[in-house]
Design an enzyme around this catalytic site. Sequence first.
Site: not given
Length: 311
Positions: A170, A194, A259, A262, A285, A294
Amino acid sequence: MRPGKSNTTAINREGNPVTIHEWEIHHEAIHPTNREAVNQFLLTKYLANRSLLTLDHYRRHLQKFLIDCPKLLVEITADDVIGWIQIHYGDKKETTRNNRLTVLTSFFAFCADEGYIQHVPVKPWWRAKLPKPVPRYLDETELAKVRLAAETLWLRNRLIIEFFLSSGVRIFELVNLRNDDVDVAQRTARIIGKGKKFRWVHFSETCALLLEAYRNIRPQGDPELFLNATGKKLTTRGVHYIVSDLGKQAGLTRNLSPHALRHSFATQLLNKGADLGFISEELGHGNLNTTRIYANLPKEELAAMYDRYMG
């Protein structure tokens, strides 16, 4: 979230030092009781390790709502909320309206739990049901154009593009990289993702060569990896400019974003037969269901994959 980036010190009326957080609301047009509630709500988000960008997103939209609707929280009705949404966002995209409703729902749910109000004045059926979007990624032709154009970039910028495409990080993960986070020999980087979760990502041999060359020309001793022209830490805005300008240089018909790079990394892995679990680990994730988007590739992509693996 690194220390020293979210608060400052001031002196209160009694002459004592107090901490003022950047994400707090202090606007005098908002009733003190409402300000207390919203700042307590933002504090819970801060303690949950939400990014400063997320905190600022909540702060800006809640401040706007509480200024436009100056009632006490306990007096705010469903009509007030839907009226505000229709006035300010009635002509906006459904995704924008849904986003504002999400912010308000989260805030009012907190207020109900804490006893500021008795009922949440936001109805779940106000949110539009939207189809899950297919990630916007570069197809093979676009990717070739981007890689070709990237070869003409300054070393640091070319490295940034290659790092995105070969690691899938990211944008905030990239700008927060430190020099000692990267192991060129092993072609791995230690990422703070995150929720302050750590993970290791991998990058290409080309990326490793660019990293070695960049380390030889960057100022020595600075702990940050990516620096701007003045020797300071590169910002996310600066990276957005680099990527967007590259898209224009490559002749793309749509805007190129970090993004999208990514998404392109993840899509390439899927096209080559990578397992969703592996892709999920690489992308950082927390939930495999996030990675399943995806798998929603266009039919022509699926047909090409079938021909590749099944003949």
